[in-house]
Design an enzyme around this catalytic site. Structure first.
Site, PDB file in Angstrom:
ATOM      1  N   THR A 190       0.797  -1.230   0.000  1.00  0.00           N
ATOM      2  CA  THR A 190       0.000   0.000   0.000  1.00  0.00           C
ATOM      3  C   THR A 190       0.828   1.277   0.000  1.00  0.00           C
ATOM      4  O   THR A 190       0.267   2.372  -0.069  1.00  0.00           O
ATOM      5  CB  THR A 190      -0.931   0.030   1.228  1.00  0.00           C
ATOM      6  N   LYS A 191       2.150   1.161   0.082  1.00  0.00           N
ATOM      7  CA  LYS A 191       2.983   2.366   0.135  1.00  0.00           C
ATOM      8  C   LYS A 191       2.994   3.083  -1.211  1.00  0.00           C
ATOM      9  O   LYS A 191       2.619   2.522  -2.248  1.00  0.00           O
ATOM     10  CB  LYS A 191       4.415   2.004   0.537  1.00  0.00           C
TER      11      LYS A 191
END
Length: 372
Positions: A190-191
């Site tokens: 999700t970064k």
């Protein structure tokens, strides 16, 4: 429902290129610390503006490897914040050091620079000497880094940047991750730069430190099968490295899209009950998260859910209040009061570059509706 995070959308946006990169890595017959990993490290260092980057298994390990490389472990204290992913504190204890948790600035949710200076000048009794501070650049923007760097320099303390949520963010025109002794980046899916699995990378301009960490991440080997120092196993695999090379090419554009979405949210919130996130002057935010705050959080989250807008909480319980740490980790003189208040009030809107314009408008309409 528009999800608050959607890592699968990042894969679909570059599917052909990622699939080709995976096939290339599989066909190579070399799956650990090979050419893909070396190329990613070189390309990431060039993009960031450091001389060296070293891939590893995850962002937690990246922090722990930096501490080990600096010789910081048992008999040392490391100052950081309680308002963070627990990984920051876990990394300190993985290295054998003692965490000291400080409070935050209530506007930006990053470390209180004055409290850091205070504990460096007058360390809390009963703790080992403070050898390092981990500055967490939270939600996509910089800490108040200038006074932190000055205080650390004055007291001979290493400042380590936790850039897990700040790939591409800047301060005074320089990318975060180039200002301290070393920096750690998570590559969790999700970064802003995310693998399709787990991964991490750390960066530094110190060649000796980089070489030492490069050995530590693989059992302390400088020569195969011969450990010249105590090490661990923390390696970025070739498949993830190949994927990350593809995704790195889209990172700057993705960050620009995040800023555009944030601007749309800002406009939708104008005149309403919720204030847009504060921005630090002379810094560029990359909006890993777009975070709002209200003592009526649950009501606003429920109203947004009813309009098909997913939200999240980053983070619902400060590290020092979690059962694994409560009562045994040291706190700074402020007692993390602002941290505790923020944890009761913050919530995050959907934020990722693949949000379609129609989805952004649906979210903005829901935000405008909160004023009624």
């Amino acid at each position: 429902m528009i999800p608050q995070a959607n890592p699968g959308a990042g894969y679909l946006a570059q599917k052909a290129e990622i699939d080709a990169a995976v096939a290339r890595a599989l066909a190579s017959g070399w799956y650990i610390l090979g050419k893909e990993g070396e190329a990613f490290e070189q390309e990431y260092a060039a993009w960031l503006g450091t001389t060296r980057a070293i891939g590893c298994a995850n962002g937690t390990d990246a922090l722990a490897l930096i501490l080990r490389g600096l010789g910081i472990g048992e008999g040392a204290t490391v100052a950081t914040v309680s308002h963070t992913a627990v990984a920051t504190v876990a990394a300190i204890e993985m290295a054998g050091a003692t965490p000291l948790l400080l409070d935050i600035d209530p506007d930006t949710y990053t470390m209180d620079a004055e409290e850091l200076a205070a504990v460096l000048g007058d360390p809390p009794p009963g703790l080992p000497p403070i050898r390092a501070a981990i500055a967490v650049h939270l939600y996509g923007q910089a800490c108040e880094l200038d006074p932190m760097l000055a205080a650390c320099a004055e007291h001979g303390v290493a400042l380590i940047e936790d850039c897990a949520q700040a790939h591409g963010a800047t301060l005074h025109g320089r990318k975060l991750g180039t200002l301290g002794a070393a920096s750690a980046f998570s590559l969790y899916p999700t970064k802003n730069l995310g693998a399709l699995g787990d991964g991490g990378v750390l960066a530094t301009d110190d060649f000796e430190l980089a070489d030492r960490i490069g050995a530590i991440r693989q059992y302390g080997w400088k020569e195969r099968y011969i450990s010249s120092m105590v090490g661990v196993n923390s390696r970025l695999d070739e498949i993830q490295a190949a994927i990350l090379r593809v995704k790195l090419t889209a990172l700057d554009a993705g960050n620009a899209r995040r800023r555009a979405i944030a601007a749309a949210y800002d406009a939708a919130l104008a005149g309403g009950p919720l204030a847009p996130p504060a921005r630090r002057p002379d810094a560029e935010h990359v909006f890993h998260q777009y975070v709002l705050r209200s003592p009526h959080r649950s009501d606003y989250m429920a109203r947004l859910k009813a309009e098909g807008v997913g939200t999240g909480i980053h983070y619902p319980l400060p590290v020092h209040q979690q059962s694994a740490y409560e009562g045994r980790v040291a706190l700074g003189p402020a007692g993390c009061g602002e941290t505790a208040r923020a944890a009761q009030e913050v919530f995050s809107l959907p934020m990722y570059p693949e949000l379609a314009d129609e989805q952004v408008e649906r979210i903005c309409a829901a935000l405008r509706g909160l004023a009624g």
